[in-house]
Design a protein around this motif. Sequence first.
Motif, PDB file in Angstrom:
ATOM      1  N   LYS A   1       0.835  -1.207   0.000  1.00 58.54           N
ATOM      2  CA  LYS A   1       0.000   0.000   0.000  1.00 58.54           C
ATOM      3  C   LYS A   1       0.868   1.255   0.000  1.00 58.54           C
ATOM      4  N   SER A   2       1.913   1.233   0.834  1.00 63.06           N
ATOM      5  CA  SER A   2       2.816   2.390   0.887  1.00 63.06           C
ATOM      6  C   SER A   2       3.510   2.599  -0.456  1.00 63.06           C
ATOM      7  N   THR A   3       3.955   1.481  -1.063  1.00 70.41           N
ATOM      8  CA  THR A   3       4.640   1.570  -2.360  1.00 70.41           C
ATOM      9  C   THR A   3       3.691   2.065  -3.451  1.00 70.41           C
ATOM     10  N   GLU A   4       2.460   1.560  -3.428  1.00 76.04           N
ATOM     11  CA  GLU A   4       1.495   1.962  -4.452  1.00 76.04           C
ATOM     12  C   GLU A   4       1.121   3.435  -4.327  1.00 76.04           C
ATOM     13  N   ARG A   5       1.054   3.926  -3.048  1.00 70.37           N
ATOM     14  CA  ARG A   5       0.788   5.358  -2.884  1.00 70.37           C
ATOM     15  C   ARG A   5       1.917   6.184  -3.517  1.00 70.37           C
ATOM     16  N   LYS A   6       3.142   5.724  -3.246  1.00 72.49           N
ATOM     17  CA  LYS A   6       4.288   6.430  -3.835  1.00 72.49           C
ATOM     18  C   LYS A   6       4.282   6.305  -5.364  1.00 72.49           C
ATOM     19  N   TYR A   7       3.930   5.092  -5.866  1.00 75.84           N
ATOM     20  CA  TYR A   7       3.864   4.893  -7.321  1.00 75.84           C
ATOM     21  C   TYR A   7       2.764   5.747  -7.922  1.00 75.84           C
ATOM     22  N   HIS A   8       1.637   5.814  -7.181  1.00 75.73           N
ATOM     23  CA  HIS A   8       0.516   6.633  -7.642  1.00 75.73           C
ATOM     24  C   HIS A   8       0.931   8.101  -7.745  1.00 75.73           C
ATOM     25  N   ASP A   9       1.589   8.574  -6.691  1.00 82.37           N
ATOM     26  CA  ASP A   9       2.038   9.977  -6.699  1.00 82.37           C
ATOM     27  C   ASP A   9       3.103  10.214  -7.770  1.00 82.37           C
ATOM     28  N   ALA A  10       3.992   9.237  -7.957  1.00 79.07           N
ATOM     29  CA  ALA A  10       5.080   9.388  -8.938  1.00 79.07           C
ATOM     30  C   ALA A  10       4.530   9.502 -10.352  1.00 79.07           C
ATOM     31  N   THR A  11       3.551   8.647 -10.691  1.00 76.53           N
ATOM     32  CA  THR A  11       2.968   8.705 -12.040  1.00 76.53           C
ATOM     33  C   THR A  11       2.265  10.036 -12.265  1.00 76.53           C
ATOM     34  N   ARG A  12       1.576  10.501 -11.200  1.00 71.80           N
ATOM     35  CA  ARG A  12       0.915  11.804 -11.320  1.00 71.80           C
ATOM     36  C   ARG A  12       1.943  12.913 -11.536  1.00 71.80           C
ATOM     37  N   GLU A  13       3.058  12.838 -10.805  1.00 67.78           N
ATOM     38  CA  GLU A  13       4.106  13.849 -10.947  1.00 67.78           C
ATOM     39  C   GLU A  13       4.765  13.795 -12.330  1.00 67.78           C
ATOM     40  N   VAL A  14       4.840  12.573 -12.891  1.00 71.27           N
ATOM     41  CA  VAL A  14       5.370  12.451 -14.256  1.00 71.27           C
ATOM     42  C   VAL A  14       4.496  13.220 -15.233  1.00 71.27           C
ATOM     43  N   GLU A  15       3.189  13.060 -15.099  1.00 76.64           N
ATOM     44  CA  GLU A  15       2.266  13.756 -15.996  1.00 76.64           C
ATOM     45  C   GLU A  15       2.342  15.264 -15.796  1.00 76.64           C
ATOM     46  N   ILE A  16       2.428  15.662 -14.504  1.00 72.43           N
ATOM     47  CA  ILE A  16       2.547  17.099 -14.232  1.00 72.43           C
ATOM     48  C   ILE A  16       3.835  17.655 -14.850  1.00 72.43           C
ATOM     49  N   ALA A  17       4.933  16.889 -14.698  1.00 69.05           N
ATOM     50  CA  ALA A  17       6.214  17.322 -15.274  1.00 69.05           C
ATOM     51  C   ALA A  17       6.143  17.366 -16.798  1.00 69.05           C
ATOM     52  N   ARG A  18       5.429  16.364 -17.369  1.00 69.75           N
ATOM     53  CA  ARG A  18       5.285  16.352 -18.835  1.00 69.75           C
ATOM     54  C   ARG A  18       4.505  17.567 -19.308  1.00 69.75           C
ATOM     55  N   GLN A  19       3.418  17.878 -18.586  1.00 67.10           N
ATOM     56  CA  GLN A  19       2.610  19.038 -18.957  1.00 67.10           C
ATOM     57  C   GLN A  19       3.419  20.336 -18.828  1.00 67.10           C
ATOM     58  N   ALA A  20       4.195  20.416 -17.740  1.00 67.71           N
ATOM     59  CA  ALA A  20       5.032  21.603 -17.547  1.00 67.71           C
ATOM     60  C   ALA A  20       6.063  21.722 -18.670  1.00 67.71           C
ATOM     61  N   CYS A  21       6.593  20.556 -19.061  1.00 65.82           N
ATOM     62  CA  CYS A  21       7.580  20.544 -20.149  1.00 65.82           C
ATOM     63  C   CYS A  21       6.935  20.968 -21.461  1.00 65.82           C
ATOM     64  N   ASP A  22       5.742  20.428 -21.746  1.00 61.52           N
ATOM     65  CA  ASP A  22       5.034  20.805 -22.976  1.00 61.52           C
ATOM     66  C   ASP A  22       4.690  22.284 -22.986  1.00 61.52           C
ATOM     67  N   ASN A  23       4.235  22.758 -21.833  1.00 62.54           N
ATOM     68  CA  ASN A  23       3.875  24.174 -21.748  1.00 62.54           C
ATOM     69  C   ASN A  23       5.088  25.064 -21.993  1.00 62.54           C
ATOM     70  N   GLU A  24       6.199  24.689 -21.349  1.00 59.22           N
ATOM     71  CA  GLU A  24       7.423  25.470 -21.536  1.00 59.22           C
ATOM     72  C   GLU A  24       7.924  25.369 -22.976  1.00 59.22           C
ATOM     73  N   MET A  25       7.722  24.187 -23.575  1.00 59.20           N
ATOM     74  CA  MET A  25       8.146  23.989 -24.954  1.00 59.20           C
ATOM     75  C   MET A  25       7.332  24.865 -25.903  1.00 59.20           C
ATOM     76  N   CYS A  26       6.028  24.968 -25.652  1.00 63.80           N
ATOM     77  CA  CYS A  26       5.182  25.826 -26.492  1.00 63.80           C
ATOM     78  C   CYS A  26       5.605  27.288 -26.368  1.00 63.80           C
ATOM     79  N   LYS A  27       5.859  27.705 -25.121  1.00 64.21           N
ATOM     80  CA  LYS A  27       6.310  29.077 -24.915  1.00 64.21           C
ATOM     81  C   LYS A  27       7.647  29.319 -25.621  1.00 64.21           C
ATOM     82  N   ALA A  28       8.550  28.335 -25.497  1.00 65.08           N
ATOM     83  CA  ALA A  28       9.862  28.470 -26.133  1.00 65.08           C
ATOM     84  C   ALA A  28       9.728  28.537 -27.653  1.00 65.08           C
TER      85      ALA A  28
END
Length: 357
Positions: A148-175
């Motif tokens: 359960k502890s690992t899955e919570r961390k995995y759950h948060d990690a996958t969400r953070e990956v998507e957030i990082a991807r979105q931030a990267c895409d957003n910055e890429m569009c601005k660039a």
Amino acid sequence: MAGERGYESLKNLMKAGNEVCNEISKSLQESTVAHALEQLALQINLESEAHKHLANTLVKDVSIPLKNWADAQLKARKPIEDCLNSRFKAWKDQKEIDKKYRGRSYEKTKEIELLYSKLDEAPKSSKSVAKDGSKMESSIRKAEDELKSTERKYHDATREVEIARQACDNEMCKACDQMEKMENDRIEETNKFVQIYANSMSTLTDKMARLSRELSELKIIPQEDIISAVKYYNINVPESEILLYDIYAESEHNAMTQERRLKSLSHWMKMLKSDLEIQQKSKEGIESLHGFCRKNENFSTSVQSDQIYFNRRSIELLTRLFQASLYKIECVYNRLINVQSPYFKDEQLFTTNFTKE
């Protein structure tokens, strides 16, 4: 040029021409050569100035501004690239974390499933088996808590990956927007520089075309230069003189009776008059041939024009020989018979009276 004076002038000029250095020095001072070289020097200076102006324009209006523009664009582009690179790095780091917890989740799930399989396969009749089963159940609960502890961390990690991807895409569009604008500005500025270069080359081409036309109009006239050279040498060689007939009977100092003197003078006068008639006919023949050649081009090619000129000149000089000699003899003859001397338009050209001893 003609005559002995012209011959001497040309001979001296050609002799000087053998001395290369002196010839170059003197020829450069001759009229049309000097003028041509002065104009050539002027045109070369103008051409040099035109190229110098082009070089200054390219450096001042193209090279330096273009370099400054490139440096400024590089400076403006660097923070954009740095920011985007940091976004890419954050995205990559988050994917590594996601990969780590996904792997742990997989391993822990496999471990739990293995424990459940062992628990299901174990017999349940003996106390020892019951005790082992209790341990396995305890291990399963512990593993499930860890999962359960690992899955919570995995759950948060996958969400953070998507957030990082979105931030990267957003910055890429601005660039992309920023860099596209910068590229458009660069193209517009480069076009201005190209126009400056094209206009400068067009101006240079026009100047060079004009200079070429002016250079092609330069002329060196050898005949004028030869005349200038003759004047420069200041040659004062007397023209060759026509040697006139000087007969014995002309001089009263020569012993001779008046009757025989008059007879001799009369004889020579008849001969010279006959010579003049022959020269007149020859002159008419030459003029007739010259006129025929002008009307018949095919025939004129077989007759050299310089030969016609020489023959015409020869007849003219022979005529002067016979006329002047006849005049001298007639003067003596008329004086002896007490008659007025004849008129001769070239009397002043006589230079020497020859006498026979």
